[in-house]
Design an enzyme around this catalytic site. Structure first.
Site, PDB file in Angstrom:
ATOM      1  N   GLY A  86       0.992  -0.895  -0.001  1.00 50.37           N
ATOM      2  CA  GLY A  86      -0.220   0.285   0.184  1.00 50.37           C
ATOM      3  C   GLY A  86       1.264   1.120  -0.592  1.00 50.37           C
ATOM      4  O   GLY A  86       0.861   2.417  -0.871  1.00 50.37           O
ATOM      5  N   GLN A 193      -6.900   2.704   4.082  1.00 45.18           N
ATOM      6  CA  GLN A 193      -7.904   2.069   5.314  1.00 45.18           C
ATOM      7  C   GLN A 193      -9.222   2.040   5.111  1.00 45.18           C
ATOM      8  O   GLN A 193      -9.749   1.279   5.750  1.00 45.18           O
ATOM      9  CB  GLN A 193      -7.753   3.292   6.678  1.00 45.18           C
ATOM     10  CG  GLN A 193      -6.538   3.386   6.907  1.00 45.18           C
ATOM     11  CD  GLN A 193      -5.616   2.622   8.122  1.00 45.18           C
ATOM     12  OE1 GLN A 193      -6.687   2.137   8.928  1.00 45.18           O
ATOM     13  NE2 GLN A 193      -4.045   2.345   7.734  1.00 45.18           N
ATOM     14  N   CYS A 334       6.941   8.106  22.352  1.00 45.37           N
ATOM     15  CA  CYS A 334       8.103   7.239  22.612  1.00 45.37           C
ATOM     16  C   CYS A 334       7.637   6.075  21.868  1.00 45.37           C
ATOM     17  O   CYS A 334       7.862   4.827  22.078  1.00 45.37           O
ATOM     18  CB  CYS A 334       7.516   7.083  24.102  1.00 45.37           C
ATOM     19  SG  CYS A 334       5.804   7.037  24.848  1.00 45.37           S
TER      20      CYS A 334
END
Lengths: 391, 78
Positions: A86, A193, A334
């Protein structure tokens, strides 16, 4: 259930089976795809460009896969090409459309919340001397139609890109409304999506999709270019068409078979998963303090929801949930290799720390969702306690 | 730059530690006063802004400290 002894001698239960709640990163191969791939490996291994019998058989398999995908996209088979993912389809969609429309100008307009593959293609285009502009979004991560259309129709814009729905928070974008008013500006639609989950978008000039999202193999992307849209390959010329080299035909056959299968059940799956998402959206803030549920509650992908928890770091929460047997993803910095927070969360003004994305697949059960909802408050409380968070 | 009643040094502290510090210390300035967070984590800017919105304080803006570290100012509203 299995048991594990902690360092202090206490015994805790650990789950044997991981509940996979990260369908938006890819789902396991659909059983129909597995069968189709096995069959096509025997029959479709040869070069489809050759005239002998095995070559012709491979060409027929490829043509029928193309027809199946074209049918779902309401397109012509010759408008469909297969890429190796994709992501490469998105790169080719952006760079090829910009290249094909150089006479219009060198400006590329896109929403601020496009997939990073689109943003990276935009950076590549800028590095080559072009221009790019990100159109801002509201707090739901949605572009304003008037603003997007005005920017896209400005002088020297060669093409505009808008995703069908956002990959991090699920908000649907107003693709049809934008397309209706774009005039002759080519519209690139990232459907990676949505294809396999919701009906194919309308109004695109160029479209990209990803078989991984609907249970096809990981190495198949779709690049669709409407007849009449100017598109010039950003790669060296090749006899095979828009994408260099013949595709992996067994994989493409599997992707098409899986797409046919999921589209047949699409509306039933979407309403079942959407009800589960409604349940998660209601229960998480009711049971856990200081959480923000992100994205549009109604006009959204049927299978995705994202939240940000105050005073939680995403990485610790992911690991807490993993320990309890749940796989989810996060847009918190993070958890990214760059240490940069998600550009989507920043653009919509959301809290970037303590971010969790839950995405369901056709295999997700009510019982799995209930177990997740039962486990989440304690996982969040644990991370907050570790951080000595204010209450 | 608004004169800050309290400056929090969050250099080297990863998110969400800067907003945890902010939440802990905001009560130390009077309502209407400004608290300033200096933090080099790239997520601190969006997070201080979002925290202010969620906690109903006023995010005033960003301005770098003398050493170039990004700084964010918030007015305590309640």
């Amino acid at each position: 259930m299995a048991y594990r002894r902690g360092v202090d001698g206490s015994v805790e239960t650990v789950s044997d089976e991981t509940v996979y709640l990260d369908a938006a990163s890819g789902v396991p191969l659909h059983p129909v795809a597995r069968e189709a791939i096995m069959a096509a490996q025997a029959d479709g291994w040869a070069d489809p460009g050759r005239l002998y019998a095995v070559g012709r058989r491979a060409a027929i398999l490829l043509a029928s896969a193309r027809e199946a995908v074209a049918d779902v996209l309401d397109a012509r088979p010759d408008e469909i090409s297969f890429t190796s993912s994709g992501l490469t389809a998105l790169h080719a969609a952006v760079l090829g459309t910009m290249r094909g429309n150089r006479r219009r100008g060198s400006r590329f307009v896109h929403s601020a919340v496009e997939h990073s593959a689109v943003l990276h293609a935009a950076e590549w285009h800028v590095a080559a001397g072009g221009e790019a502009e990100a159109v801002p979004v509201d707090h739901l991560a949605r572009v304003d139609v008037d603003t997007f259309v005005a920017r896209a129709r400005a002088a020297s814009v060669a093409a505009a890109a808008l995703q069908a729905a956002n990959h991090e928070v699920g908000t649907a974008q107003p693709v049809s409304a934008v397309a209706d008013r774009l005039g002759d500006v080519p519209l690139i639609v990232d459907a990676t999506q949505t294809l396999g989950h919701t009906p194919a978008p309308c109004g695109w000039s160029v479209l990209a999709a990803d078989a991984r999202q609907w249970g096809g193999p990981a190495g198949v992307g779709v690049l669709a270019v409407r007849t009449g849209t100017r598109w010039v390959s950003p790669a060296p010329a090749d006899d095979h068409g828009r994408v260099p080299g013949p595709p992996d035909i067994p994989a493409v056959v599997g992707a098409a078979a899986a797409l046919r299968a999921v589209v047949r059940e699409q509306s039933a799956t979407a309403s079942r998963l959407s009800a589960l998402i409604d349940r998660i959206r209601a229960r998480v803030p009711a049971g856990i303090p200081d959480v923000e549920v992100l994205g549009d509650p109604v006009d959204r992908l049927p299978h995705m929801v994202t939240f940000s928890f105050l005073y939680v770091d995403g990485e610790s929460l992911l690991l807490e949930l993993d320990r309890r047997g749940f796989a989810v993803s996060s847009g918190s910095s993070c958890t990214s290799s760059s240490l940069e927070p998600s550009h989507v969360l920043v653009a919509m003004g959301a809290l970037t720390s303590g971010n969790v994305r839950v995405s369901l697949s056709r295999d997700t059960t009510v019982e799995q969702v209930e177990r997740f909802l039962d486990a989440l408050p304690d996982a969040v409380a644990n991370v907050r306690a570790q951080l000595d968070a204010p209450s | 730059m608004s004169p800050a009643a309290l400056v929090l040094d969050c250099r080297g502290r990863r998110c969400p530690l800067p907003i945890i510090e902010l939440a802990r210390r905001i009560d130390q300035v009077p309502v209407g006063a400004v608290i300033r967070v200096e933090a080099d984590d790239p997520a601190a800017g969006p997070d201080v802004r979002a925290w202010s919105r969620l906690r109903e304080h006023e995010f005033i803006g960003a301005s770098p400290a003398a050493d170039g570290t990004p700084g964010y100012e918030v007015r305590r509203l309640r």
